[in-house]
Design an enzyme around this catalytic site. Structure first.
Site, PDB file in Angstrom:
ATOM      1  N   LYS A  33       0.860  -1.184   0.000  1.00 31.45           N
ATOM      2  CA  LYS A  33       0.000   0.000   0.000  1.00 31.45           C
ATOM      3  C   LYS A  33       0.892   1.228   0.000  1.00 31.45           C
ATOM      4  CE  LYS A  33      -1.866   2.177   3.490  1.00 31.45           C
ATOM      5  NZ  LYS A  33      -1.733   3.644   3.240  1.00 31.45           N
ATOM      6  N   ASP A  65     -11.641  15.568  -5.765  1.00 27.75           N
ATOM      7  CA  ASP A  65     -11.514  16.788  -6.548  1.00 27.75           C
ATOM      8  C   ASP A  65     -12.707  16.865  -7.489  1.00 27.75           C
ATOM      9  OD1 ASP A  65     -10.302  19.078  -7.915  1.00 27.75           O
ATOM     10  OD2 ASP A  65      -8.378  18.328  -7.173  1.00 27.75           O
ATOM     11  N   ILE A  66     -12.675  17.797  -8.432  1.00 33.37           N
ATOM     12  CA  ILE A  66     -13.762  17.863  -9.405  1.00 33.37           C
ATOM     13  C   ILE A  66     -13.725  16.602 -10.274  1.00 33.37           C
ATOM     14  CG2 ILE A  66     -13.815  20.392  -9.397  1.00 33.37           C
ATOM     15  CD1 ILE A  66     -12.320  20.304 -12.086  1.00 33.37           C
ATOM     16  N   PRO A  67     -14.862  16.173 -10.820  1.00 32.39           N
ATOM     17  CA  PRO A  67     -14.937  14.892 -11.541  1.00 32.39           C
ATOM     18  C   PRO A  67     -13.881  14.699 -12.619  1.00 32.39           C
ATOM     19  CG  PRO A  67     -17.141  15.720 -11.145  1.00 32.39           C
ATOM     20  CD  PRO A  67     -16.199  16.799 -10.684  1.00 32.39           C
ATOM     21  N   ASN A  68     -13.630  15.707 -13.443  1.00 31.93           N
ATOM     22  CA  ASN A  68     -12.678  15.559 -14.537  1.00 31.93           C
ATOM     23  C   ASN A  68     -11.263  15.300 -14.023  1.00 31.93           C
ATOM     24  OD1 ASN A  68     -12.015  15.710 -17.408  1.00 31.93           O
ATOM     25  ND2 ASN A  68     -10.957  17.611 -16.887  1.00 31.93           N
ATOM     26  N   THR A 119     -10.588   5.834   9.524  1.00 28.33           N
ATOM     27  CA  THR A 119     -10.639   5.014  10.739  1.00 28.33           C
ATOM     28  C   THR A 119     -10.128   5.753  11.976  1.00 28.33           C
ATOM     29  OG1 THR A 119      -8.508   4.024  10.196  1.00 28.33           O
ATOM     30  CG2 THR A 119     -10.480   2.813   9.530  1.00 28.33           C
ATOM     31  N   ARG A 180      -4.736  -5.191  13.446  1.00 30.86           N
ATOM     32  CA  ARG A 180      -3.629  -5.387  14.381  1.00 30.86           C
ATOM     33  C   ARG A 180      -3.671  -6.801  14.946  1.00 30.86           C
ATOM     34  NH1 ARG A 180      -2.458  -1.131  12.564  1.00 30.86           N
ATOM     35  NH2 ARG A 180      -2.004   0.857  13.593  1.00 30.86           N
ATOM     36  N   GLN A 189      -5.145   4.379  15.312  1.00 32.04           N
ATOM     37  CA  GLN A 189      -6.405   3.886  14.761  1.00 32.04           C
ATOM     38  C   GLN A 189      -7.375   3.653  15.914  1.00 32.04           C
ATOM     39  OE1 GLN A 189      -6.817   3.394  11.476  1.00 32.04           O
ATOM     40  NE2 GLN A 189      -4.770   3.165  10.638  1.00 32.04           N
ATOM     41  N   ARG A 210       2.346  -0.994  10.976  1.00 29.24           N
ATOM     42  CA  ARG A 210       3.384  -1.119  11.994  1.00 29.24           C
ATOM     43  C   ARG A 210       3.650  -2.527  12.516  1.00 29.24           C
ATOM     44  NH1 ARG A 210       1.446   4.353  15.012  1.00 29.24           N
ATOM     45  NH2 ARG A 210       0.049   4.493  13.230  1.00 29.24           N
TER      46      ARG A 210
END
Length: 231
Positions: A33, A65-68, A119, A180, A189, A210
């Site tokens: 990730k 953000d804006i769609p485009n 979360t 975890r 979290q 972690r």
């Protein structure tokens, strides 16, 4: 090929640190990730290299953000070769639909996942920004919006997994941070769960940071977690 159930959160600030960590992880058994911190520091070329080396990548940039603009952003992510990309559900149906439509050009598009409620946020945090619903209520509302917009699933806490699978169906994918192992600290979290309990609750893909990245032996930590969920 099925995606790995575990994505390791590479919360690194330098390429050296990221390379060192990735060298201790088994490609094919866990994914990576990549969030804002690492992506801003070392960029898309490094991510593309990990894909070429056999890692499944979840690009966790939470586009809002804006769609485009969001449509172009998810297109760029797909060209890198990532398997999962996400957008904020609070950007609305039009934005999410634009992102979905932008990925139709690809033979193997990444899963398009919506972020519901972070979360780290409690009910009081939501109230502070003008949302009167509980975290659970807001998660369900935004998840339904995402499904209606044609997205593949949502990021949610493991505590919401049973509710979402029940209300939205088993094919709607759930990506869950805040996982975890039983012997780990919860960190920042607020809504956490063990890997075994998360799988049982219906979580499809778990993000673990972690407990793996700060372990004395990340390789052994991964192996232990995979064994705990029968992988």
């Amino acid at each position: 090929m099925a995606l790995p159930k575990i994505y390791v959160a590479l919360d690194c600030q330098t390429q050296e640190a990221a390379d060192n960590l990735v060298s201790q992880l088994p490609a094919g058994k866990v994914g990576l990730k990549v969030g804002k911190e690492l992506f801003t520091a070392i960029g898309p070329d490094w991510v593309k290299k990990q894909v070429e080396q056999g890692f499944s990548v979840f690009l966790d940039l939470k586009f809002h953000d804006i769609p485009n603009t969001v449509a172009k952003a998810v297109t760029s992510a797909a060209k890198i070769g990532v398997d999962i990309v996400n957008v904020h559900a609070s950007g609305g149906t039009e934005m999410m639909s634009a992102a979905r439509d932008a990925l139709k050009q690809f033979d193997k598009p990444p899963l398009l996942i919506a972020v519901t409620v972070l979360t780290s946020m409690s009910d009081s945090d939501l109230n502070e920004i003008g949302i009167q619903a509980t975290a659970e209520q807001q998660v369900l509302k935004l998840a339904k919006l995402a499904q209606q917009a044609g997205l593949n699933g949502v990021v949610c806490s493991a505590q919401e997994a049973r509710m979402l699978k029940h209300d939205l169906g088993t094919s709607f994918k759930l990506v869950t941070p805040g996982i975890r192992p039983a012997n780990s600290a919860t960190g920042d979290q607020k809504r956490v769960m063990t890997p075994e309990a998360a799988i049982e609750a219906g979580v499809d893909y778990m993000v673990i940071g972690r407990p793996i990245t700060q372990a004395a032996d990340p390789t052994a930590s991964v192996a232990e977690i995979l064994t705990s969920i029968g992988e």
